[in-house]
Structure formats: structure tokens, C-alpha cells
Design an enzyme around this catalytic site. Structure first.
Site, mmCIF file in Angstrom:
data_model
loop_
_atom_site.group_PDB
_atom_site.id
_atom_site.type_symbol
_atom_site.label_atom_id
_atom_site.label_comp_id
_atom_site.label_asym_id
_atom_site.label_seq_id
_atom_site.Cartn_x
_atom_site.Cartn_y
_atom_site.Cartn_z
ATOM 1 N N ASN A 9 38.028 22.437 -50.968
ATOM 2 C CA ASN A 9 37.495 23.645 -51.606
ATOM 3 C C ASN A 9 38.540 24.765 -51.715
ATOM 4 O O ASN A 9 38.335 25.731 -52.449
ATOM 5 C CB ASN A 9 36.263 24.168 -50.855
ATOM 6 N N ASP B 198 24.801 21.578 -51.825
ATOM 7 C CA ASP B 198 25.454 21.641 -53.136
ATOM 8 C C ASP B 198 24.527 22.300 -54.156
ATOM 9 O O ASP B 198 23.305 22.118 -54.096
ATOM 10 C CB ASP B 198 25.809 20.211 -53.584
HETATM 11 C C1 FPP Z 1 28.770 23.753 -53.027
HETATM 12 O O1 FPP Z 1 28.068 24.199 -54.154
HETATM 13 C C2 FPP Z 1 28.727 24.794 -52.022
HETATM 14 C C3 FPP Z 1 29.801 25.306 -51.401
HETATM 15 C C4 FPP Z 1 31.196 24.841 -51.625
HETATM 16 C C5 FPP Z 1 29.641 26.401 -50.442
HETATM 17 C C6 FPP Z 1 28.539 26.191 -49.444
HETATM 18 C C7 FPP Z 1 28.210 27.502 -48.923
HETATM 19 C C8 FPP Z 1 26.977 27.946 -48.715
HETATM 20 C C9 FPP Z 1 25.779 27.132 -48.820
HETATM 21 C C10 FPP Z 1 26.860 29.375 -48.373
HETATM 22 C C11 FPP Z 1 26.243 29.622 -47.096
HETATM 23 C C12 FPP Z 1 26.750 28.863 -45.947
HETATM 24 C C13 FPP Z 1 27.022 29.444 -44.787
HETATM 25 C C14 FPP Z 1 27.376 28.639 -43.613
HETATM 26 C C15 FPP Z 1 26.983 30.896 -44.648
HETATM 27 P P1 FPP Z 1 28.855 24.570 -55.453
HETATM 28 O O2 FPP Z 1 29.190 26.013 -55.420
HETATM 29 O O3 FPP Z 1 29.984 23.635 -55.627
HETATM 30 O O4 FPP Z 1 27.754 24.365 -56.526
HETATM 31 P P2 FPP Z 1 27.918 23.718 -57.967
HETATM 32 O O5 FPP Z 1 28.137 22.246 -57.742
HETATM 33 O O6 FPP Z 1 26.600 24.002 -58.599
HETATM 34 O O7 FPP Z 1 29.058 24.402 -58.657
#
Ligand code: FPP
Length: 251
Positions: A67, A19
Site C-alpha cells: 500500500n 476492502d
Molecule cells: C482497502 O480498501 C483499504 C485500505 C487499504 C485501508 C484500510 C483502512 C481502514 C479500513 C481504515 C480504518 C482502519 C483502522 C485500523 C483505523 P481500498 O481503499 O483499497 O478500497 P477500494 O478497493 O474500493 O479502492
């Protein structure tokens, strides 16, 4: 400073809620997709570090069933990123002996991503050093419901095998080749302290570890720190003795 050699008891199964990509990008005045790209680099480093540290199974939460509610541009960007990541990581996993599988629903994924998943799974099937599981379109509640429905249609009278049969049905619901061992250590980056519908059954006795570090900034030293902290926890599984064996619910 904690060094990797300080890890005494390595968790067999580590699960990570990655996250903080969005905040990482926003703080730099960049679009959220830039955060996901940086998150992909951190993901590669975490995979390498986990294998080096002796983790047997690593499950990464890349995209939850909820998501899909994000803006279409962000979802499309993530899906493209997953496809590119699978394409680039497959050869690396083969050369490092890592088996890669994807857990979650497949029916809502684009055909190109589904075939990238199939390709990665087939190419890495003989990997024995570590099992890397990437959760895409994953919801633990949905998996549990599907497993319950599947068993309700077939279950004979109770005979004591229900936990193992349930674990198998749970795996089948979400394309797991075999039930994974229970989660020993569940990490979450980005400062929030919740499970967000991740591995609710498998993490029944997981040790939880949270850090405010945003996922793109998470590195090998952070993982080593989490593993070292795990090594200092007393796990009793409801018994009194530290390091008691888990009950029969474990795979
Ligand atoms: C949550 O952080 C992250 C996600 C929903 C996406 C996770 C994806 C990756 C780590 C990219 C790479 C992964 C692979 C397998 C290629 P957020 O975007 O919700 O962060 P925030 O809470 O700061 O908004």
C-alpha cells in the site's frame, strides 16, 4: 434473518481484509480519504461485534507492504487515521478487556505512529476478553522470508520442533508477542476474492468468506452471518472426519 444467537461454533481466530473504502467514497463523489474515515467507523463496530460474539483473536488488515505504492496524500491520510484511531480506541479497549497489538514492520512508520502503537500495546496488555491485532505495513511473504533467514542462521539439526520454532520466528519478525492461533475464518469485503499477501502461513486451513459489501457498509449483522456460515462448514484438515483436529502445524 440470521441472529447472533444462531452462531453455534464460533471461530477462535477471525481475520478480515477490509476492502472497499475507496469505492464507497467514489460512489458518493467524495475523496478516498472519506472512505477510509467511514472504514474506521466500521472497524470500531466490527471490533465490538467480534468481542460480543466470542471471537478470541481478531486480525484486521489495515495497511499492506504494497500500500506504500498509493499516492502520498492517501498514505499520509491513512497513517494519521491509524494514529488517531489508536489514541481513541485504547481507552475503549482497556475498558472492554481487549488486548490490542500491531503486527507488521515498524521501521518504516513515523515515530509518532510507533509511539502510539507502543502506548496502545502497553495500556491494553492485560486484556483477556479478545486479542485485537491490527496489521500495518504487513506482508506475509516478507514475514516468512525474515523468519526463514532468522532460523537459517541458528537452526540445529531437525528434531521435529520446526513448525513451532518457525511460528515463533514468524511472530518475532513482525512484532507478535506470541504466535497467534491459526486463522479459522478469513473474510474479505468489497467483492474481490484473493488473499493479497495476508497471513499466508497462518491461514493454511482457514475457511474463506467473501462478500460484495464494501467495508464502510459492513456491520455486526454481516459479521454474525459470516460466523453462522462458518458454523455450518465441515472442517476436515485433510482427514476424512468432519471437525477433525488440525495437524501439528497449528500454534
Ligand atoms: C482497502 O480498501 C483499504 C485500505 C487499504 C485501508 C484500510 C483502512 C481502514 C479500513 C481504515 C480504518 C482502519 C483502522 C485500523 C483505523 P481500498 O481503499 O483499497 O478500497 P477500494 O478497493 O474500493 O479502492
Amino acid at each position: 434473518m440470521q441472529r447472533t444467537s444462531d452462531v453455534r461454533v464460533c471461530p477462535r481466530h477471525v481475520a478480515i481484509v477490509m476492502d472497499g473504502n475507496g469505492r464507497w467514497a467514489t460512489r458518493r463523489g467524495r475523496p478516498r480519504t472519506a472512505g477510509h474515515l467511514a472504514g474506521a467507523r466500521a472497524t470500531r463496530h466490527a471490533i465490538e461485534a467480534a468481542a460480543r460474539l466470542g471471537v478470541e483473536t481478531l486480525t484486521l488488515y489495515a495497511f499492506s507492504g504494497d500500500n506504500w505504492r498509493r499516492p502520498a496524500t492517501e498514505v499520509d491520510g491513512l497513517m494519521r487515521l491509524f494514529r488517531r484511531f489508536l489514541a481513541s480506541e485504547t481507552a475503549r479497549c482497556v475498558s472492554e478487556g481487549i488486548r490490542l497489538t500491531v503486527i507488521g514492520r515498524r521501521d518504516r512508520l513515523a515515530p509518532a505512529l510507533r509511539s502510539a502503537i507502543d502506548g496502545a500495546e502497553q495500556a491494553t496488555t492485560s486484556g483477556r476478553r479478545m486479542h485485537l491485532r491490527i496489521a500495518i505495513d504487513y506482508s506475509a511473504r516478507d514475514a516468512i522470508l525474515r523468519a526463514a533467514r532468522a532460523l537459517a542462521a541458528t537452526t540445529p539439526a531437525a528434531n521435529g520442533d520446526e513448525p513451532a520454532r518457525f511460528a515463533a520466528a514468524l511472530g518475532a519478525a513482525y512484532h507478535e508477542p506470541a504466535p497467534a492461533p491459526d486463522v479459522d475464518l478469513l473474510l474479505r469485503t468489497g467483492g474481490e476474492q484473493r488473499l493479497s499477501d495476508f497471513l499466508l502461513w497462518e491461514a493454511a486451513y482457514a475457511e474463506l468468506w467473501f462478500t460484495p459489501t464494501l467495508w464502510p457498509d459492513f456491520g455486526a449483522a454481516d459479521l454474525a452471518q459470516a460466523l453462522a456460515d462458518f458454523g455450518r462448514r465441515d472442517r476436515r484438515f485433510g482427514a476424512i472426519v468432519a471437525d477433525a483436529a488440525p495437524a501439528r502445524w497449528s500454534a
